[in-house]
Write an enzyme that holds these catalytic residues in place. Structure first.
Site, short mmCIF file in Angstrom:
data_model
loop_
_atom_site.label_atom_id
_atom_site.label_comp_id
_atom_site.label_asym_id
_atom_site.label_seq_id
_atom_site.Cartn_x
_atom_site.Cartn_y
_atom_site.Cartn_z
CB CYS A 182 -0.93 0.01 1.21
SG CYS A 182 -0.04 0.10 2.79
CB CYS A 215 4.01 -0.42 2.28
SG CYS A 215 2.76 -1.39 3.14
CG ASP A 262 16.57 15.58 -36.66
OD1 ASP A 262 16.89 16.60 -37.29
OD2 ASP A 262 17.18 14.50 -36.72
CG ASP A 317 18.57 10.66 -35.16
OD1 ASP A 317 18.36 11.83 -35.55
OD2 ASP A 317 19.20 9.83 -35.83
CG ASP A 362 18.30 16.33 -33.17
OD1 ASP A 362 18.08 17.43 -33.68
OD2 ASP A 362 18.41 15.28 -33.82
#
Length: 738
Positions: free
Chosen positions: A54, A57, A458, A637, A641
């Site tokens: 929970c 916890c 891009d 990528d 960038d």
């Protein structure tokens, strides 16, 4: 993408040759060294905490772990019942286990690189066994109760009560152990966990019944005590099963683990544990087998199924020189693989670790749920004791009636549904997105992704495959091509890699250069035969741009254009269409030439596009959108960038991206198809909606149920049914993600 190296920071080289004049290039290796040094001085320890169930916890365990000197962070994954701790080299697992015991939890050290589901399965079997015992006893006690209800009196009634006690009391003690153990640990640690009121209710129901039996009372409630135990266990088991259905991405990755590998040593095949396999070993992988390690194929040809890791449905060829990863399936022929990484160092386990950390990270909603649960647990007991006192006064001292109401309040107000509201949804969403080929690295990425209204792309390597082919190498003088090849070898940019491969295919040998360095956003330069040579942007190399994807090589006063052709990524067109249908504003920011960018934008229907964009200009564009109140998703990528990915509200990179871009991004696209990005945006919004719905369900339940219990209209048994139903409803609602 820009002309030539314009696209991704001019062939962003992972390890530039020579000394760069660019501050960013000088800072990048320094940052990497600092990161490695920090990593060397810290370690990640993983502990299994099977009793955690929970929000209370979570708070107690994380606070206990953070109290250990040397611990820098601690995150509990409630679904997987694990705590991941970042700590200094002096912190041991024993220190953390002791800290967990101090707040009432058993903890066991785990290998963070060798995840498995054994503990989860054991818990399920244990709950099911106790549930079966409770059901068997419940049916027998109910049969005896029927006789009492039918009018049995005197000695006969007392006999049936004593038989019921002989069945019910051992059943409550045995089947209620999950609640009793958890409650005992909480009380010993000075906390009021969610199982404390449940345990108190079971003890009260059994004690009242035994008191009535000893004093030959007309009514005993052994049937209610056993039924209460049964329904509480049923609720917990169903919750356990719904979480298993929502199986997390980390567990999916863990299921791909191969525990043993066939290692070839001195010509002999030896089966070893994966922990005994070392880098440089040769591993034999037979058809139908799963790759146990990351490595390079030394011998053999086959097809490899990468669908589980990348989402790609078609198998790919694997032969000498092909890189393979742990978890992939060898389909058609035997392969001999040279080990690059195994066990906890393999890419499979690094991915599992990233996902586990992301799933256990705090979001705005997680913190809200934890704060509510922390206040709620003491309030439960206050309400119960107040109800007991009120009804004792109201009924003139009817202990039985007051205790029943007190027990019902204890059970019905348990905030289990509130504790499940967030983790059930986050786990379900991350698992679904992983199966679609998206690896979530940041725990808050889903929350931020749901707020996005602008998507910035891009070009090369993102909307296109990033594998452009040179089209005019045969028209470039051999000497110029030799210089261009040497400059390109200093970079890992897609155009550079393609140029080197194309020149090598023509039999060209790279020239010998000196003082080679990179200028991000411009290109690579060096010295050849005493003169300056450059490879990169048209203007930087003193050439006129040809408005196509190209890079330019300058030798003295002479400049030559090397043109490239690329192809779209699968799903790019459909993705743009779906983003527009979702009301998204789409932009294209590329360092490529204007003609190439314009053609791609028109082809995909992107109205807003920018060509010849330098890294700083990309960052400025993204920052400008954010300052205007927009929430930006950046998809890129390349090295150029990276800064824009960091500046965006949330970011995504393909798995083929440069390391710097992948590290900077919040989500990694494992496959080549872009269409899952639309799913990510849709599921993120659904996740936010489901979390809000779960909070509403929990609030509505308490608004309706608590007054009913306080007014005496709910028995402990009815309270158990209502509490279990609320928890199951929240878990099932999380599974509605599509």
């Amino acid at each position: 993408m820009a002309t030539a190296v314009e696209a991704h920071a001019t062939f962003g080289s992972a390890t530039p040759v020579g000394i760069s004049a660019c501050p960013a290039c000088s800072a990048a290796p320094l940052a990497e060294q600092q990161a490695k040094a920090a990593k060397a001085n810290s370690a990640r320890l993983m502990l299994s905490v099977p009793q955690a169930h929970c929000a209370v916890c979570i708070s107690a365990l994380e606070k206990a772990m953070m109290g250990v000197p040397g611990v820098t962070s601690a995150r509990v994954n409630l679904t997987m019942k694990r705590v991941s701790v970042e700590a200094g080299p002096d912190v041991t697992a024993e220190d953390l286990i002791t800290a967990a015991a101090g707040v009432g939890y058993d903890a066991h050290e785990m290998d963070p690189g060798l995840l498995n589901t054994t503990e989860t399965e054991r818990q399920g079997r244990d709950l099911l066994m106790r549930l079966g015992v409770a059901f068997f006893s419940m049916m027998n006690v109910m049969l005896l109760s029927v006789a009492v209800w039918a009018g049995a009196e005197g000695v006969t009634r007392d006999l049936f009560h004593w038989i019921s006690a002989a069945i019910a009391l051992p059943t409550v003690v045995f089947s209620g152990q999950p609640f009793f153990r958890s409650a005992y640990r909480s009380l010993r640690a000075g906390r009021l966990g969610m199982d404390v009121p449940i345990s108190l209710a079971l003890i009260l129901a059994s004690s009242i019944s035994l008191f009535e039996t000893v004093h030959s009372g007309e009514h005993a409630y052994f049937d209610a005590a056993v039924m209460l135990t049964f329904f509480l266990l049923a609720g917990r088991y169903l919750d356990h099963r719904t979480r298993a259905i929502a199986r997390s991405a980390a567990q999916t990755l863990a299921a791909l683990e191969v525990p043993r590998a066939t290692v070839v040593r001195d010509g002999l095949e030896v089966t070893l544990s994966i922990a005994e396999v070392a880098v440089g070993d040769l591993v034999r992988v037979r058809p139908g087998g799963r790759m146990p390690v990351d490595g390079i194929v030394e011998d053999g040809q086959s097809e490899v199924d990468r669908s589980v890791l990348t989402g790609e449905s078609l198998p790919v060829f694997a032969g000498p020189g092909t890189t393979v990863s742990a978890g992939e399936v060898n389909l058609t022929g035997p392969l001999l693989v040279r080990v690059l990484a195994a066990g906890r160092e393999s890419s499979l386990h690094r991915m599992a670790d990233l996902v586990a950390v992301a799933e256990s990270a705090r979001t705005t909603y997680t913190s809200l749920a934890e704060r509510a649960a922390a206040w709620y647990s003491p309030l439960v007991h206050l309400l119960s004791f107040s109800a007991f006192g009120f009804w004792m006064w109201q009924t003139g001292g009817d202990l039985r009636f007051a205790l029943n109401i007190s027990a019902a309040v204890l059970i019905i107000t348990c905030p289990c549904a509130l504790g499940l509201a967030v983790p059930a949804v986050v786990t379900s969403a991350s698992g679904r997105l992983f199966r679609k080929g998206l690896l979530i690295k940041s725990g808050t990425a889903l929350e931020r992704l749901a707020e996005v209204d602008v998507v910035v792309f891009d070009k090369t390597g993102t909307l296109t495959m990033g594998t452009p082919k040179p089209t005019n190498l045969d028209q470039i003088p051999r000497s110029a091509l030799s210089v261009a090849m040497a400059l390109a070898e200093a970079s890992s940019h897609p155009l550079a890699v393609s140029l080197v491969a194309g020149a090598a295919a023509l039999g060209v040998r790279a020239a010998t250069l000196t003082h080679v360095s990179e200028r991000p956003g411009y290109g690579v330069e060096g010295m050849w035969n005493g003169q300056s040579v450059r490879l990169g942007r048209a203007a930087w190399c003193g050439a006129a741009s040809e408005n196509v994807t190209a890079t330019y090589v300058q030798i003295g006063a002479a400049t030559y254009a090397i043109r490239f052709a690329d192809r779209l990524r699968p799903g790019a067109g459909q993705l743009i269409g779906q983003l527009k249908s979702q009301g998204m504003r789409v932009q294209l920011l590329s360092g490529d030439a204007e003609g190439a960018v314009r053609d791609l934008a028109e082809r995909l229907g992107i109205a807003e596009w920018t060509a010849n964009a330098l890294p700083a200009e990309k960052v400025a564009a993204v920052t400008g959108l954010r300052e205007a109140g927009h929430r930006v998703l950046m998809v890129g990528d390349g090295l150029n960038d990276t800064a824009a990915l960091v500046a965006a509200h949330v970011s995504i990179s393909p798995a083929t991206a440069l390391d710097a871009a992948r590290v900077a991004s919040d989500i990694v696209l494992l496959g080549s198809d872009l269409l899952p990005l639309a799913d990510a945006l849709r599921i993120s919004r659904q996740s936010t909606q489901r979390i809000r719905e779960n909070f509403a369900i929990s609030a509505l339940y308490n608004v309706v149920a608590v007054p009913i219990a306080l007014m005496g209209f709910a028995t402990p048994l009815a309270a158990a049914l209502a509490m279990s139903l609320s928890s199951i409803t929240v878990s099932l609602n999380a599974l509605r993600l599509r």
